[in-house]
Motif scaffolding. Structure first.
Motif, PDB file in Angstrom:
ATOM      1  N   VAL A   1       6.600   2.595  -3.076  1.00 27.35           N
ATOM      2  CA  VAL A   1       5.972   2.574  -1.755  1.00 27.35           C
ATOM      3  C   VAL A   1       6.784   3.362  -0.741  1.00 27.35           C
ATOM      4  O   VAL A   1       6.231   3.926   0.215  1.00 27.35           O
ATOM      5  CB  VAL A   1       5.767   1.121  -1.284  1.00 27.35           C
ATOM      6  CG1 VAL A   1       7.091   0.389  -1.160  1.00 27.35           C
ATOM      7  CG2 VAL A   1       4.995   1.076   0.019  1.00 27.35           C
ATOM      8  N   ASP A   2       8.103   3.450  -0.947  1.00 27.48           N
ATOM      9  CA  ASP A   2       8.947   4.185  -0.001  1.00 27.48           C
ATOM     10  C   ASP A   2       8.642   5.679   0.007  1.00 27.48           C
ATOM     11  O   ASP A   2       9.021   6.387   0.953  1.00 27.48           O
ATOM     12  CB  ASP A   2      10.425   3.977  -0.331  1.00 27.48           C
ATOM     13  CG  ASP A   2      10.756   4.365  -1.763  1.00 27.48           C
ATOM     14  OD1 ASP A   2      10.065   3.866  -2.690  1.00 27.48           O
ATOM     15  OD2 ASP A   2      11.684   5.160  -1.971  1.00 27.48           O
ATOM     16  N   GLU A   3       7.931   6.169  -1.024  1.00 31.02           N
ATOM     17  CA  GLU A   3       7.591   7.589  -1.090  1.00 31.02           C
ATOM     18  C   GLU A   3       6.216   7.890  -0.493  1.00 31.02           C
ATOM     19  O   GLU A   3       5.806   9.053  -0.441  1.00 31.02           O
ATOM     20  CB  GLU A   3       7.663   8.083  -2.531  1.00 31.02           C
ATOM     21  CG  GLU A   3       9.076   8.045  -3.111  1.00 31.02           C
ATOM     22  CD  GLU A   3       9.171   8.701  -4.465  1.00 31.02           C
ATOM     23  OE1 GLU A   3       8.492   9.739  -4.674  1.00 31.02           O
ATOM     24  OE2 GLU A   3       9.899   8.174  -5.331  1.00 31.02           O
ATOM     25  N   LEU A   4       5.501   6.862  -0.071  1.00 32.94           N
ATOM     26  CA  LEU A   4       4.247   7.105   0.646  1.00 32.94           C
ATOM     27  C   LEU A   4       4.552   7.761   1.985  1.00 32.94           C
ATOM     28  O   LEU A   4       5.538   7.424   2.643  1.00 32.94           O
ATOM     29  CB  LEU A   4       3.513   5.789   0.900  1.00 32.94           C
ATOM     30  CG  LEU A   4       2.691   5.167  -0.220  1.00 32.94           C
ATOM     31  CD1 LEU A   4       2.171   3.808   0.232  1.00 32.94           C
ATOM     32  CD2 LEU A   4       1.546   6.070  -0.626  1.00 32.94           C
ATOM     33  N   PRO A   5       3.720   8.702   2.426  1.00 32.32           N
ATOM     34  CA  PRO A   5       3.896   9.276   3.766  1.00 32.32           C
ATOM     35  C   PRO A   5       3.842   8.191   4.841  1.00 32.32           C
ATOM     36  O   PRO A   5       3.218   7.136   4.657  1.00 32.32           O
ATOM     37  CB  PRO A   5       2.725  10.256   3.886  1.00 32.32           C
ATOM     38  CG  PRO A   5       2.369  10.594   2.482  1.00 32.32           C
ATOM     39  CD  PRO A   5       2.619   9.343   1.696  1.00 32.32           C
TER      40      PRO A   5
ATOM     41  N   ARG B   1       2.363   2.968   7.546  1.00 32.90           N
ATOM     42  CA  ARG B   1       1.950   2.326   8.795  1.00 32.90           C
ATOM     43  C   ARG B   1       0.815   1.332   8.543  1.00 32.90           C
ATOM     44  O   ARG B   1       0.782   0.242   9.134  1.00 32.90           O
ATOM     45  CB  ARG B   1       1.482   3.381   9.802  1.00 32.90           C
ATOM     46  CG  ARG B   1       0.707   2.811  10.997  1.00 32.90           C
ATOM     47  CD  ARG B   1       0.138   3.892  11.892  1.00 32.90           C
ATOM     48  NE  ARG B   1      -0.837   4.727  11.232  1.00 32.90           N
ATOM     49  CZ  ARG B   1      -2.110   4.398  11.041  1.00 32.90           C
ATOM     50  NH1 ARG B   1      -2.560   3.226  11.433  1.00 32.90           N
ATOM     51  NH2 ARG B   1      -2.940   5.232  10.438  1.00 32.90           N
ATOM     52  N   LEU B   2      -0.114   1.696   7.667  1.00 34.98           N
ATOM     53  CA  LEU B   2      -1.244   0.813   7.377  1.00 34.98           C
ATOM     54  C   LEU B   2      -0.772  -0.515   6.791  1.00 34.98           C
ATOM     55  O   LEU B   2      -1.309  -1.580   7.101  1.00 34.98           O
ATOM     56  CB  LEU B   2      -2.214   1.501   6.418  1.00 34.98           C
ATOM     57  CG  LEU B   2      -2.910   2.761   6.955  1.00 34.98           C
ATOM     58  CD1 LEU B   2      -3.664   3.460   5.840  1.00 34.98           C
ATOM     59  CD2 LEU B   2      -3.852   2.418   8.102  1.00 34.98           C
ATOM     60  N   ILE B   3       0.251  -0.440   5.946  1.00 33.16           N
ATOM     61  CA  ILE B   3       0.814  -1.665   5.359  1.00 33.16           C
ATOM     62  C   ILE B   3       1.484  -2.485   6.451  1.00 33.16           C
ATOM     63  O   ILE B   3       1.317  -3.710   6.522  1.00 33.16           O
ATOM     64  CB  ILE B   3       1.817  -1.305   4.241  1.00 33.16           C
ATOM     65  CG1 ILE B   3       1.114  -0.509   3.131  1.00 33.16           C
ATOM     66  CG2 ILE B   3       2.449  -2.568   3.666  1.00 33.16           C
ATOM     67  CD1 ILE B   3       2.056   0.063   2.089  1.00 33.16           C
ATOM     68  N   ASP B   4       2.237  -1.823   7.320  1.00 32.55           N
ATOM     69  CA  ASP B   4       2.888  -2.531   8.429  1.00 32.55           C
ATOM     70  C   ASP B   4       1.871  -3.218   9.337  1.00 32.55           C
ATOM     71  O   ASP B   4       2.166  -4.250   9.954  1.00 32.55           O
ATOM     72  CB  ASP B   4       3.731  -1.550   9.257  1.00 32.55           C
ATOM     73  CG  ASP B   4       4.907  -0.983   8.482  1.00 32.55           C
ATOM     74  OD1 ASP B   4       5.309  -1.620   7.480  1.00 32.55           O
ATOM     75  OD2 ASP B   4       5.414   0.091   8.857  1.00 32.55           O
TER      76      ASP B   4
ATOM     77  N   CYS C   1      -4.621   3.622  -2.270  1.00 32.40           N
ATOM     78  CA  CYS C   1      -5.956   4.213  -2.447  1.00 32.40           C
ATOM     79  C   CYS C   1      -6.266   5.188  -1.313  1.00 32.40           C
ATOM     80  O   CYS C   1      -6.834   6.260  -1.543  1.00 32.40           O
ATOM     81  CB  CYS C   1      -7.018   3.120  -2.488  1.00 32.40           C
ATOM     82  SG  CYS C   1      -7.331   2.440  -4.125  1.00 32.40           S
ATOM     83  N   ASP C   2      -5.904   4.819  -0.097  1.00 33.61           N
ATOM     84  CA  ASP C   2      -6.129   5.711   1.044  1.00 33.61           C
ATOM     85  C   ASP C   2      -5.444   7.047   0.811  1.00 33.61           C
ATOM     86  O   ASP C   2      -6.023   8.118   1.038  1.00 33.61           O
ATOM     87  CB  ASP C   2      -5.597   5.082   2.332  1.00 33.61           C
ATOM     88  CG  ASP C   2      -6.419   3.905   2.805  1.00 33.61           C
ATOM     89  OD1 ASP C   2      -7.598   3.794   2.416  1.00 33.61           O
ATOM     90  OD2 ASP C   2      -5.876   3.086   3.570  1.00 33.61           O
ATOM     91  N   TYR C   3      -4.192   6.992   0.380  1.00 35.73           N
ATOM     92  CA  TYR C   3      -3.419   8.225   0.182  1.00 35.73           C
ATOM     93  C   TYR C   3      -4.027   9.083  -0.916  1.00 35.73           C
ATOM     94  O   TYR C   3      -4.225  10.294  -0.726  1.00 35.73           O
ATOM     95  CB  TYR C   3      -1.976   7.872  -0.153  1.00 35.73           C
ATOM     96  CG  TYR C   3      -1.069   9.074  -0.328  1.00 35.73           C
ATOM     97  CD1 TYR C   3      -1.139  10.173   0.536  1.00 35.73           C
ATOM     98  CD2 TYR C   3      -0.129   9.108  -1.357  1.00 35.73           C
ATOM     99  CE1 TYR C   3      -0.292  11.270   0.371  1.00 35.73           C
ATOM    100  CE2 TYR C   3       0.721  10.191  -1.529  1.00 35.73           C
ATOM    101  CZ  TYR C   3       0.628  11.279  -0.661  1.00 35.73           C
ATOM    102  OH  TYR C   3       1.464  12.357  -0.830  1.00 35.73           O
ATOM    103  N   ILE C   4      -4.353   8.474  -2.044  1.00 34.79           N
ATOM    104  CA  ILE C   4      -4.921   9.239  -3.163  1.00 34.79           C
ATOM    105  C   ILE C   4      -6.288   9.802  -2.774  1.00 34.79           C
ATOM    106  O   ILE C   4      -6.590  10.978  -3.033  1.00 34.79           O
ATOM    107  CB  ILE C   4      -5.056   8.358  -4.417  1.00 34.79           C
ATOM    108  CG1 ILE C   4      -3.724   7.740  -4.817  1.00 34.79           C
ATOM    109  CG2 ILE C   4      -5.640   9.183  -5.574  1.00 34.79           C
ATOM    110  CD1 ILE C   4      -2.642   8.718  -5.133  1.00 34.79           C
TER     111      ILE C   4
END
Length: 333
Positions: free
Chosen positions: A282-286, A291-294, A304-307
Motif C-alpha cells: 500500500v505504501d507504493e500507491l500514489p 488519501r482515499l484510504i485515509d 481498484c481505483d488505481y488500477i
C-alpha cells in the motif's frame, strides 16, 4: 438577467413537458454558487471534459486489444459516438440536450484498461466486486470529486444494469450506449477480418439495415418515433428485439472465444497481478489513492481505483517495472 437565467427560461419554453429542466435540478452533494453563464448541466459537461479521467479514455481499449490499425475505436471514440447518438434523440424529442450530453460523456469514466477484460479481472480478484458503471460514479464522486448534479450522477450509474435512470435523458443513454457499441463493434470486427456484412443474419439485416449507417438510423428513428408517440424513452418491441438479437450475435461471434479476444487472458492476468501487488504494498500507491484510504475507503477499493484509472499502456509500463527484470527489458529493446 444573466445568461444562465436566460437559458433556463428558454429551456422552459422550448423543451417538452416531460423534459428535465436545469432550473429544477435536485442539486449537488456540496452546494455551489450558480455559474452566471452556464446552467448546472452545462457546467457538469465542462467538468467532465476537463477531468483527467476523460482524457485517459483515449488510451483505453474498447473491444480490440492492441489492434494493428489506426481506425479501431477506443473508449473515448465510443463515448463521443454515444454522445452524438444521444444528443440526436434528445434534440428530436425536445428533451434536455445538455443533460443528455453530460451523462453520455461521463458514463464510461470508470472503465478499466483493456475493456471488459479488465473489468472482469478486477471483479474476480476484488472481494468487494467491480462494475464499471459504479466505478464511473465513484470517479466523479470520490477520485476526482467533480461534485456533479444528482441527475448526471444518476444517469451515469444507471446507464447499464437493471436500474433505470430517474430522468428521460438518463434513460436515453441506456439505449444510445447499446446502439453505439453494437454497431461500431460490427464495423471494427469487419475491419479486423472477423466478420463480413453477409455474416449478419438476413432477418436482422432486413429489420435494421444492411450498413452501419442504416442500422443506426433505424434504431435512432425508432426511439424518436416511440418517444414522440408515448412520451417515454424506448422503441417498439420488433426493433428492440432485433437490436437485442444482434447484440447476442456479437457475443457469439466477436466478444467471446474469437481472435479479437486472443490477448484477453494475458490482460486479465496482468491486472490481477497489479491488484495483488498494490494490495500488499500500500505504501507504493500514489498519494491520491492513499488519501482515499485515509478518508475511510477500504484498501481493496482504493487499489481498484488505481488500477481502473490506468490506461492500457500505463498498466503495461507499471507491470514491466514491477515484474520484468531490467536485463530482460533491455533484451526486448
Amino acid at each position: 438577467m444573466c445568461i444562465r437565467t436566460r437559458i433556463e427560461t428558454q429551456e422552459a419554453q422550448a423543451l417538452c413537458g416531460w423534459a428535465t429542466l436545469a432550473r429544477d435540478s435536485k442539486g449537488r452533494q456540496t452546494p455551489l454558487t450558480p455559474c452566471p453563464n452556464r446552467t448546472c448541466f452545462q457546467r457538469d459537461r465542462d467538468r467532465i471534459i476537463h477531468s483527467k479521467a476523460f482524457r485517459r479514455l483515449s488510451n483505453k481499449t474498447q473491444v480490440f486489444i492492441s489492434p494493428e490499425g489506426d481506425h479501431y475505436r477506443a473508449r473515448l471514440t465510443h463515448t463521443l459516438e454515444v454522445a452524438q447518438i444521444a444528443r440526436t434523440i434528445a434534440r428530436a424529442l425536445r428533451l434536455n440536450e445538455d443533460l443528455t450530453e453530460a451523462i453520455a460523456l461521463g458514463h464510461d469514466l470508470g472503465h478499466t484498461p483493456f475493456g471488459h477484460a479488465g473489468e472482469s479481472a478486477l471483479g474476480e480478484v476484488c472481494a468487494e466486486g467491480f462494475r464499471h458503471n459504479e466505478q464511473s460514479l465513484r470517479i466523479v464522486d470520490r477520485v476526482e470529486k467533480l461534485n456533479l448534479t444528482f441527475e448526471v450522477r444518476d444517469g451515469i450509474v444507471c446507464h447499464t444494469g437493471a436500474r433505470k435512470a430517474q430522468t428521460p435523458e438518463g434513460r436515453i443513454i441506456h439505449f444510445a450506449d447499446r446502439i453505439a457499441y453494437i454497431n461500431h463493434d460490427i464495423d471494427d470486427a469487419i475491419r479486423g477480418g472477423l466478420l463480413c456484412q453477409e455474416d449478419i443474419p438476413k432477418a436482422l439485416r432486413r429489420a435494421l439495415g444492411e450498413t452501419h449507417g442504416q442500422r443506426i438510423d433505424t434504431l435512432v428513428s425508432a426511439m424518436i418515433d416511440y418517444g414522440a408517440r408515448e412520451q417515454a424513452v424506448g422503441m417498439d418491441a420488433g426493433v428492440l428485439d432485433a437490436m437485442l438479437e444482434l447484440r447476442q450475435f456479437m457475443f457469439a461471434h466477436v466478444y467471446t472465444g474469437t481472435a479479437a479476444q486472443a490477448e484477453e487472458q494475458r490482460a486479465r492476468n496482468m491486472l490481477k497481478s497489479l491488484y495483488l501487488y498494490f494490495y500488499e504494498h500500500v505504501d507504493e500507491l500514489p498519494a491520491d489513492y492513499r488519501r482515499l484510504i485515509d478518508e475511510g475507503d477500504s484498501l481493496a477499493r482504493a487499489v481498484c481505483d488505481y488500477i481502473a484509472c490506468m490506461t492500457d499502456r500505463y498498466s503495461i509500463a507499471i507491470y514491466k517495472r514491477l515484474f520484468i527484470p531490467k536485463s530482460w527489458q533491455k533484451l526486448q529493446e
